[in-house]
Design an enzyme around this catalytic site. Structure first.
Site: not given
Ligand code: AMP
Length: 404
Positions: A7, A14, A95, A184, A212-213, A216, A245, A286, A335, A337-338, A388
């Site tokens: 990527n 990457k 990618r 995505h 996909h949160l 992006g 964004r 974040d 977001i 997942e977590n 991915e």
């Molecule tokens: P990604 O682009 O899929 O790597 O997601 C990154 C974003 O996920 C970060 O900017 C955070 O806003 C969010 N994120 C990561 N870990 C957590 C968590 N434990 N709780 C809430 N948001 C998270």
């Protein structure tokens, strides 16, 4: 079969090397700050034989060719490498962000494919040139290995015309390709496949909404296994509120800002890419920081969370209506997942649509194979970590084996 997934960004590369027998990562890494005075290399071996060791160091990396050489050097390093020689790499999957209308599927790279990616550069001026560079360097370094391009947009090429057109003069579409494409795609495709497996049904049978949160973000409506709509548009600026964004916007706002502040288009573009979204509203992008500030009473952070969820619910609601029957809602990426609070808010009050989240499961999805819905909920919701790289490797293997 060992597949290297690349990527390539404008100043980063990457990589991940996967063993497709058993589908596991052997090693992965990131080369950053390519072309700057001090580059950074982070490499991890995943195989047990090398103890999962982490290697991080800084050194000047002049260009993408040096970056790729560095990655190969780590993969083949005597004593710490995971392969003896780069000839063990059977294929390289790349990618590529934008495939325009040229690519509905991944493609084995040849002169025509390179030309089509080149022609798509105006639609993705930041990404496609770097992706192209990665392919060209890999062709030089791995002349024995087939190169396969896997496009973020390809999965969404099944979206019907009435959903992908903008209501603009027709010539803009014909002459410049102005339409919605969506992004995505590999992530939506990966979690869709996983969700169908958890439902115990063929993908071609199921209707899904995949969210996909991450920094992006996009939501996708999937009917009988294929994408029928998604929230992003011609560029990854559209749709949901994201980290920096803002997503969908009344186009009149852009003219108003330009006139009032005397800003140029590149200046406005920089604001829309890097200073908007959650960051624009509360100064942070974040979700962890935003939750912490909201919990301490910061009103703007609370508003940012509410706006993020409201926009997600608008798309989820619209896609429920379009699909008519939904088997599962899937959350993925950082977001998705977590963040149990965001998931809970996105699904609040949907019992009448057949979706009831169980709070305990939502807090510990890993204990329930990712399922967060209450027993008996006709629509099931899952948390499925995206992968991915694995999806790109699978699609690359299929192309090489002639299955795609
Ligand atoms: P990604 O682009 O899929 O790597 O997601 C990154 C974003 O996920 C970060 O900017 C955070 O806003 C969010 N994120 C990561 N870990 C957590 C968590 N434990 N709780 C809430 N948001 C998270």
């Amino acid at each position: 079969m060992k597949i290297l997934v690349i990527n390539c960004g404008s100043s980063s590369l990457k990589y991940q090397l996967l063993e497709m027998d058993g589908e596991h990562a052997l090693a992965s890494g990131l080369v950053e700050r390519i072309g700057e005075s001090e580059g950074k290399v982070s490499h991890q071996n995943h195989s047990d034989a090398t103890g999962g060791q982490f290697i991080v160091y800084e050194k000047p990396i002049s260009d993408h060719r040096s970056a790729m050489n560095e990655a190969v050097g780590r993969l083949t390093a005597p004593g710490t490498g995971v392969i003896a020689s780069h000839s063990e790499i059977a294929a390289v999957g790349h990618r590529v962000v934008h495939g325009g209308e040229y690519f509905q599927k991944p493609a084995r790279v040849d002169q025509n494919v390179l030309k089509a990616i080149q022609q798509t550069i105006p639609l993705a001026p930041l990404h496609n040139p770097a992706n192209l560079m990665g392919i060209k360097v890999a062709q030089e370094l791995f002349p024995h290995a087939p190169q396969v391009a896997v496009f973020d947009t390809a999965f969404h090429q099944t979206i019907p015309a009435f959903a992908y057109h903008y209501a603009l003069p027709w010539s803009y579409y014909e002459q410049m390709g102005v339409r919605r494409y969506g992004f995505h795609g590999t992530s939506h495709q990966y979690v869709a496949r996983e969700a169908a497996a958890r439902l115990g049904r063929p993908l071609s049978d199921v209707n899904l909404i995949t969210a996909h949160l991450g920094s992006g973000a996009s939501i996708c409506a999937i009917e009988k296994g294929v994408s029928v709509d998604t929230s992003m548009g011609m560029t990854p600026l559209g749709g949901l509120i994201m980290g920096t964004r803002g997503g969908n916007l009344d186009p009149g706002v852009i003219m108003y800002i330009a006139e009032q502040k005397g800003m140029s288009l590149p200046e406005i573009n920089a604001v829309l890419q890097k200073e908007s979204g959650l960051k624009g509203i509360c100064g942070m992008n974040d979700l962890r920081d935003i939750h912490a500030a909201a919990d301490k009473g910061d009103a703007r952070s609370r508003l940012a969370l509410d706006m993020f969820v409201y926009r997600c619910r608008q798309y989820i609601g619209a896609y429920f209506f379009q699909l008519g029957r939904v088997d599962s809602l899937v959350f993925t990426a950082g977001i998705g997942e977590n963040d149990p609070a965001i998931r809970e808010s996105c699904c609040r009050g949907m019992a009448s649509l057949g979706l009831t989240v169980d709070p305990l499961r939502n807090r510990n999805p890993e204990k329930y194979r990712g399922e967060i819905t209450a027993a008996g909920s006709p629509v099931r919701a899952y948390v499925i970590p995206t992968n991915e790289e694995l999806e790109i490797a699978r699609q690359t293997a299929d192309v090489v084996k002639g299955k795609s």
